[in-house]
Design a protein around this motif. Structure first.
Motif, PDB file in Angstrom:
ATOM      1  N   ALA A 161       2.333  -5.936  -9.671  1.00 27.90           N
ATOM      2  CA  ALA A 161       3.764  -6.237  -9.635  1.00 27.90           C
ATOM      3  C   ALA A 161       4.534  -5.179  -8.850  1.00 27.90           C
ATOM      4  O   ALA A 161       5.455  -5.495  -8.094  1.00 27.90           O
ATOM      5  N   ASP A 162       4.146  -3.911  -9.023  1.00 27.21           N
ATOM      6  CA  ASP A 162       4.816  -2.841  -8.277  1.00 27.21           C
ATOM      7  C   ASP A 162       4.494  -2.908  -6.784  1.00 27.21           C
ATOM      8  O   ASP A 162       5.336  -2.584  -5.941  1.00 27.21           O
ATOM      9  N   LEU A 163       3.263  -3.292  -6.461  1.00 27.28           N
ATOM     10  CA  LEU A 163       2.866  -3.337  -5.055  1.00 27.28           C
ATOM     11  C   LEU A 163       3.691  -4.354  -4.266  1.00 27.28           C
ATOM     12  O   LEU A 163       4.047  -4.104  -3.104  1.00 27.28           O
ATOM     13  N   PHE A 164       3.974  -5.487  -4.887  1.00 31.08           N
ATOM     14  CA  PHE A 164       4.664  -6.556  -4.175  1.00 31.08           C
ATOM     15  C   PHE A 164       6.130  -6.681  -4.586  1.00 31.08           C
ATOM     16  O   PHE A 164       6.770  -7.696  -4.314  1.00 31.08           O
ATOM     17  N   GLU A 183     -12.397 -11.562   2.534  1.00 25.96           N
ATOM     18  CA  GLU A 183     -11.744 -12.735   3.096  1.00 25.96           C
ATOM     19  C   GLU A 183     -10.709 -13.320   2.137  1.00 25.96           C
ATOM     20  O   GLU A 183      -9.675 -13.842   2.554  1.00 25.96           O
ATOM     21  N   VAL A 184     -10.998 -13.239   0.842  1.00 28.64           N
ATOM     22  CA  VAL A 184     -10.102 -13.835  -0.149  1.00 28.64           C
ATOM     23  C   VAL A 184      -9.036 -12.842  -0.600  1.00 28.64           C
ATOM     24  O   VAL A 184      -7.854 -13.166  -0.701  1.00 28.64           O
ATOM     25  N   GLY A 185      -9.445 -11.612  -0.874  1.00 34.15           N
ATOM     26  CA  GLY A 185      -8.498 -10.612  -1.348  1.00 34.15           C
ATOM     27  C   GLY A 185      -9.056  -9.212  -1.192  1.00 34.15           C
ATOM     28  O   GLY A 185     -10.260  -9.027  -0.983  1.00 34.15           O
ATOM     29  N   THR A 186      -8.168  -8.249  -1.284  1.00 33.82           N
ATOM     30  CA  THR A 186      -8.552  -6.842  -1.150  1.00 33.82           C
ATOM     31  C   THR A 186      -7.993  -6.068  -2.340  1.00 33.82           C
ATOM     32  O   THR A 186      -6.773  -6.100  -2.575  1.00 33.82           O
ATOM     33  N   PRO A 187      -8.823  -5.384  -3.114  1.00 35.99           N
ATOM     34  CA  PRO A 187      -8.323  -4.582  -4.239  1.00 35.99           C
ATOM     35  C   PRO A 187      -7.639  -3.310  -3.729  1.00 35.99           C
ATOM     36  O   PRO A 187      -8.274  -2.257  -3.565  1.00 35.99           O
ATOM     37  N   VAL A 188      -6.353  -3.420  -3.491  1.00 32.08           N
ATOM     38  CA  VAL A 188      -5.619  -2.333  -2.850  1.00 32.08           C
ATOM     39  C   VAL A 188      -5.704  -1.047  -3.664  1.00 32.08           C
ATOM     40  O   VAL A 188      -5.903   0.047  -3.110  1.00 32.08           O
ATOM     41  N   GLN A 189      -5.544  -1.165  -4.986  1.00 33.42           N
ATOM     42  CA  GLN A 189      -5.576   0.045  -5.821  1.00 33.42           C
ATOM     43  C   GLN A 189      -6.931   0.740  -5.730  1.00 33.42           C
ATOM     44  O   GLN A 189      -7.001   1.969  -5.627  1.00 33.42           O
TER      45      GLN A 189
END
Length: 276
Positions: A38-41, A235-241
């Motif tokens: 939630a904080d990231l976006f 391709e689907v998502g990246t675990p940014v944290q």
């Protein structure tokens, strides 16, 4: 006195601003690693870390892959540093003290190698490593990185040795010292700061290198951190944290190494600039 105080204040402010600019990327990685989705976006960026999210670092290290990547990066960086310094010292000494045919051409060729991008060397090195069974091995990466960084290391050390008076070696020669003895007992102690500066350059090059690593390494257990972090991108998502947590841990050893050797870096890079 007022002008002096203003000058000192401006210098302190300038230093703090530069330090803030230099440290901010590392701080932002730490804050991002401790941010929720939630904080990231969110519309407003989070400027302070949420320490309740510290578990992301434990999660990043849970399966052991990140530690393996960091260990491989450390082995590659230390191996490259030791090998390039070990070969660069005698090469720099030979270019500085001995006269031989093609000496100037050798120095020019060493300098010109720094103009070649790594991507240009990938194909011939891949064929060579495949022939000698050096693919997918840390030894191959150490050799490739050492070959790429050795010319600049040798030239830095040559400049430092140029600044050492020849009378010191002549005195040693009178006492019966051989060239190798004079190199190890006279020159090496005097060019210690330049050796430290060259070691920092070699370490950082090997620590951050990506092109050779992603081309010559296949197995996950032999990948360095520079390649392992890139594998998080999906391709689907990246675990940014998780990416930021591992990147933060990947950055810390290099920063610590530089802080330890920074006083030698300045002295070493200026050594040999003016002959005494």
């Amino acid at each position: 006195m007022s002008r002096l105080r203003i000058g000192v204040t401006l210098r302190v402010v300038g230093v703090l601003v530069v330090m803030g600019i230099a440290v901010f990327p590392l701080y932002w990685m730490f804050v991002t690693a401790l941010s929720s989705n939630a904080d990231l976006f969110a519309a407003d960026a989070r400027l302070l870390p949420d320490f309740s999210e510290l578990g992301v670092f434990a999660d990043a290290l849970a399966d052991g892959e990140a530690l393996t990547w960091l260990r491989n990066s450390l082995v590659i960086a230390l191996g490259t540093t030791v090998l390039s310094i070990g070969l660069g010292i005698p090469l720099g000494y030979a270019l500085s003290r001995f006269s031989f045919r093609g000496k100037m051409l050798t120095a020019v060729v060493l300098l010109l190698t720094q103009m070649l991008p790594e991507a240009l060397m990938v194909v011939p090195l891949f064929a060579l490593f495949n022939r000698f069974d050096l693919l997918d091995s840390l030894t191959g990466l150490v050799l490739a990185n050492s070959a790429f960084v050795l010319p600049i290391v040798a030239l830095i050390l040559k400049g430092a040795i140029d600044g050492i008076p020849r009378e010191l070696e002549e005195a040693g020669r009178v006492d019966g010292a051989r060239p190798l003895t004079m190199l190890l007992r006279i020159n090496v102690p005097l060019i210690g700061p330049s050796i430290a500066a060259a070691a920092v350059i070699a370490f950082f090059h090997a620590w951050n290198e990506y092109v050779f690593a992603v081309t010559f390494i296949y197995a996950p257990e032999t990948q360095p951190a520079s390649v392992g972090i890139a594998n998080f991108i999906g391709e689907v998502g990246t675990p940014v944290q998780t990416v930021m947590a591992v990147a933060f841990m990947f950055t810390l050893p290099a920063v610590a190494f530089y802080l330890f050797a920074q006083k030698y870096v300045v002295a070493g890079m200026t050594a040999g600039a003016v002959k005494g």
